[in-house]
Design a protein around this motif. Structure first.
Motif, PDB file in Angstrom:
ATOM      1  N   LYS A 364       0.758  -1.133  -0.033  1.00 23.47           N
ATOM      2  CA  LYS A 364      -0.174  -0.041   0.025  1.00 23.47           C
ATOM      3  C   LYS A 364       0.926   1.305  -0.092  1.00 23.47           C
ATOM      4  O   LYS A 364       1.740   1.506   0.944  1.00 23.47           O
ATOM      5  N   PRO A 365       0.691   2.126  -1.046  1.00 23.12           N
ATOM      6  CA  PRO A 365       1.497   3.243  -0.858  1.00 23.12           C
ATOM      7  C   PRO A 365       1.391   4.329   0.143  1.00 23.12           C
ATOM      8  O   PRO A 365       0.140   4.303   0.761  1.00 23.12           O
ATOM      9  N   THR A 366       2.212   5.233   0.249  1.00 22.40           N
ATOM     10  CA  THR A 366       2.112   6.264   1.004  1.00 22.40           C
ATOM     11  C   THR A 366       1.102   7.095   0.830  1.00 22.40           C
ATOM     12  O   THR A 366       0.521   7.278  -0.478  1.00 22.40           O
ATOM     13  N   THR A 367       0.500   8.112   1.739  1.00 17.80           N
ATOM     14  CA  THR A 367      -0.517   9.126   1.225  1.00 17.80           C
ATOM     15  C   THR A 367       0.059  10.093   0.370  1.00 17.80           C
ATOM     16  O   THR A 367      -0.642  10.632  -0.509  1.00 17.80           O
ATOM     17  N   GLU A 368       1.479  10.501   0.456  1.00 17.93           N
ATOM     18  CA  GLU A 368       1.754  11.410  -0.487  1.00 17.93           C
ATOM     19  C   GLU A 368       1.893  10.964  -2.079  1.00 17.93           C
ATOM     20  O   GLU A 368       1.808  11.735  -2.774  1.00 17.93           O
ATOM     21  N   GLN A 369       1.766   9.591  -2.120  1.00 16.51           N
ATOM     22  CA  GLN A 369       2.156   9.259  -3.505  1.00 16.51           C
ATOM     23  C   GLN A 369       0.752   9.332  -4.186  1.00 16.51           C
ATOM     24  O   GLN A 369       0.719   9.372  -5.483  1.00 16.51           O
ATOM     25  N   HIS A 370      -0.426   9.383  -3.644  1.00 13.20           N
ATOM     26  CA  HIS A 370      -1.568   9.314  -4.442  1.00 13.20           C
ATOM     27  C   HIS A 370      -2.534  10.633  -4.004  1.00 13.20           C
ATOM     28  O   HIS A 370      -3.494  10.783  -4.443  1.00 13.20           O
ATOM     29  N   ALA A 371      -2.221  11.352  -2.924  1.00  9.02           N
ATOM     30  CA  ALA A 371      -2.927  12.401  -2.525  1.00  9.02           C
ATOM     31  C   ALA A 371      -3.425  13.635  -3.395  1.00  9.02           C
ATOM     32  O   ALA A 371      -4.474  14.031  -3.414  1.00  9.02           O
ATOM     33  N   GLY A 372      -2.395  13.958  -4.075  1.00  9.38           N
ATOM     34  CA  GLY A 372      -2.385  14.812  -5.481  1.00  9.38           C
ATOM     35  C   GLY A 372      -3.354  14.808  -6.324  1.00  9.38           C
ATOM     36  O   GLY A 372      -4.447  15.373  -6.493  1.00  9.38           O
ATOM     37  N   VAL A 373      -3.360  13.454  -7.028  1.00 10.25           N
ATOM     38  CA  VAL A 373      -4.061  13.230  -8.044  1.00 10.25           C
ATOM     39  C   VAL A 373      -5.544  12.852  -7.494  1.00 10.25           C
ATOM     40  O   VAL A 373      -6.571  13.165  -8.132  1.00 10.25           O
ATOM     41  N   GLN A 374      -5.599  12.357  -6.156  1.00 11.55           N
ATOM     42  CA  GLN A 374      -6.854  12.094  -5.833  1.00 11.55           C
ATOM     43  C   GLN A 374      -7.616  13.334  -5.507  1.00 11.55           C
ATOM     44  O   GLN A 374      -9.104  13.592  -5.785  1.00 11.55           O
ATOM     45  N   ASN A 375      -7.060  14.428  -4.699  1.00 11.53           N
ATOM     46  CA  ASN A 375      -7.570  15.705  -4.633  1.00 11.53           C
ATOM     47  C   ASN A 375      -8.052  16.207  -5.962  1.00 11.53           C
ATOM     48  O   ASN A 375      -9.224  16.957  -5.990  1.00 11.53           O
ATOM     49  N   VAL A 376      -7.244  16.043  -7.152  1.00  6.40           N
ATOM     50  CA  VAL A 376      -7.539  17.062  -8.286  1.00  6.40           C
ATOM     51  C   VAL A 376      -8.844  16.109  -8.787  1.00  6.40           C
ATOM     52  O   VAL A 376      -9.996  16.987  -9.353  1.00  6.40           O
ATOM     53  N   MET A 377      -8.932  14.837  -8.705  1.00 10.06           N
ATOM     54  CA  MET A 377     -10.164  14.215  -9.609  1.00 10.06           C
ATOM     55  C   MET A 377     -11.402  14.318  -8.604  1.00 10.06           C
ATOM     56  O   MET A 377     -12.330  14.329  -9.019  1.00 10.06           O
TER      57      MET A 377
END
Length: 397
Positions: A364-377
Motif C-alpha cells: 500500500k503506497p504512502t499518502t503522499e504518492q496519491h493524495a495529489g491526483v486524488q484531490n484533483v479528481m
C-alpha cells in the motif's frame, strides 16, 4: 497509472445504468385521443421506429460521473513525473550470539558501506563494528520485532532482516514488513537436543516439528533427540487432596491425558509407603519437596520459587477454577509435566511455508504518492456533479 484497489474498477460498468434509464424514460408517456387524427394521412400516422437519443450531453456527463467515481474509489497513483526514489538499506538483526556470529560478514560489510545496522529491540540500538550485543540481554519475539519494524521509517527503505527461525516467532498471526524486504534466516544448530518419554507398548512421547505433542513407535528422524529418554516407564502420580471434589476433578483430567495424549500414568489416591512418586498433586504445601518430584499445589498463594513446585491460588473445581470450567485443566496439567521434563516447543524451526505465511509485505503506497491526483479528481468530480444537476434542472430531464 496504477491503482491501490484495482478490483473496484469493475464499478465502471455502472455507466450502463444511466443509458438504460435514458431509453426507459423515453418510452414513458400517455396517449391523448385527438379528434383530428382521423384526417391525417397514413404516412403521417406511422410511428417512428428505433431509439432516439435526447439530451446527449446530459447522458454523457452522467456516465462520466459514474466512471470517475469508480476510478476515485480505486485510488489511482500517478508516478509518471516522479523521479525514482533513492533507496536506503536498513539491516535489522536479532540480538543473539547465533545471528551475530553467523552473519558477521554481512553485518560488518554493511557497516563499512555506511548502511544503517541496528538490533531488533524496542530501543533500536545501533550495531557497532565489534557486533557487541545489547546489555543487559534484550528479549526477542514477534511482538518486539513488529514494534521495531514499525519504529523504522520504511519509506523508500530496503529492509534486510536477520533472525533465527523458531516457533516463538509464530506467536502473532503475521509480521508486516515493507515491500522491499529480504529475509536472512538461521537454523540455530546450537539448540539443545530434544527430550522424549518412553511409554508403554514401546511408544515414544515427543514434540514433533509442528510443535505438537504426539505418541509414535519411532522418533522423528528429521529432529535430534537425546540418546536416552527423560523418563522411561510409567509415571507414578499421587493425588493428595483433602477435598474429595477436587480429587475427582483432577483425576478426571489425568485420565483425559492418558486417553488423548497417551501419557503412561499410574494414579494413586492414597500414599503408598516406600513408593517414589514422580508427580504429586495436592492442596498442601510439601514439607520437604523431593528434587526428583513435580508438585502441583492448588488453593495456596505463595511467593516461593522452586522449579519443581508450582502453586495455583485456586482450588481445581468447576466452581472455583476457570481452567476446570472451560475444560482446559488436562492441557494445563500436561504442559506443566512436559515442561518439567524439558520439552520446549519454542526452539523448533519454522518451515519455508511457515515463514512465507508469517511475513506479509505491504504494497500500500504512502499518502503522499496519491493524495495529489486524488484531490484533483475529487474536485473535478464535485464540479461535474454540480454541472450535471444544473443541466438536469434546466432541461427538466
Amino acid at each position: 497509472m496504477q491503482f491501490v484497489e484495482p478490483f473496484l474498477l469493475w464499478g465502471a460498468l455502472a455507466v450502463a445504468i444511466p443509458v438504460v434509464i435514458h431509453f426507459w424514460h423515453q418510452k414513458q408517456g400517455k396517449l391523448l385521443p385527438w379528434a383530428a387524427t382521423q384526417w391525417l394521412i397514413e404516412k403521417q400516422q406511422q410511428q417512428s421506429r428505433g431509439f432516439r437519443l435526447d439530451n446527449i450531453l446530459l447522458l454523457f456527463i452522467r456516465c462520466l460521473l459514474l466512471a470517475l467515481l469508480a476510478i476515485l474509489l480505486a485510488q489511482p497513483i500517478l508516478n509518471w513525473l516522479n523521479k525514482p526514489p533513492v533507496l536506503q538499506k536498513v539491516h535489522l538483526a536479532q540480538p543473539s550470539p547465533a545471528v551475530s556470529n553467523n552473519f558477521k560478514f554481512e553485518l560488518t560489510d554493511a557497516l563499512k558501506k555506511g548502511e544503517r545496522v541496528i538490533w531488533a529491540t524496542n530501543k533500536l540500538e545501533p550495531v557497532t563494528e565489534q557486533l557487541s550485543l545489547p546489555q543487559p540481554p534484550a528479549p526477542f519475539n514477534s511482538l518486539i520485532l513488529q514494534t521495531a519494524i514499525n519504529s523504522l521509517n520504511t519509506k523508500n527503505t530496503e529492509l534486510h532482516l536477520y533472525i533465527t527461525t523458531n516457533q516463538a516467532l509464530a506467536n502473532t498471526p503475521a509480521v508486516i514488513v515493507p515491500a522491499l524486504f529480504h529475509l536472512h534466516t538461521l537454523l540455530d544448530s546450537a539448540s539443545r537436543l530434544r527430550p522424549y518419554l518412553a511409554t508403554k507398548n514401546d511408544q515414544k512421547l515427543f514434540v514433533n516439528r509442528a510443535g505438537k505433542l504426539i505418541r509414535a513407535p519411532l522418533l522423528d528422524p528429521t529432529l535430534k533427540f537425546l540418546s536416552a529418554p527423560a523418563h522411561s516407564g510409567p509415571i507414578q502420580v499421587l493425588l493428595n487432596y483433602r477435598n474429595e471434589r477436587e480429587k475427582q476433578t483432577v483425576n478426571a483430567a489425568l485420565e483425559a491425558l492418558i486417553d488423548v495424549y497417551g501419557f503412561d500414568l499410574i494414579i494413586d489416591e492414597k500414599l503408598i509407603p516406600n513408593r517414589i512418586y514422580s508427580w504429586i498433586l495436592t492442596d498442601q504445601i510439601p514439607a520437604k519437596p523431593a528434587a526428583q518430584t513435580l508438585y502441583i499445589v492448588s488453593g495456596i498463594e505463595s511467593s516461593a520459587r522452586q522449579a519443581n513446585v508450582i502453586f495455583t491460588n485456586e482450588l481445581l473445581t468447576p466452581q472455583t477454577s476457570e481452567l476446570v470450567s472451560t475444560g482446559q485443566l488436562p492441557e494445563w496439567l500436561g504442559t506443566q509435566l512436559t515442561r518439567y521434563y524439558g520439552f520446549q516447543t519454542g526452539n523448533l524451526p519454522l518451515s519455508k511455508q511457515d515463514l512465507k505465511t508469517l511475513f506479509i509485505t505491504t504494497t500500500k503506497p504512502t499518502t503522499e504518492q496519491h493524495a495529489g491526483v486524488q484531490n484533483v479528481m475529487l474536485l473535478f468530480f464535485i464540479g461535474l456533479l454540480f454541472f450535471e444537476r444544473w443541466l438536469a434542472l434546466t432541461k427538466n430531464a
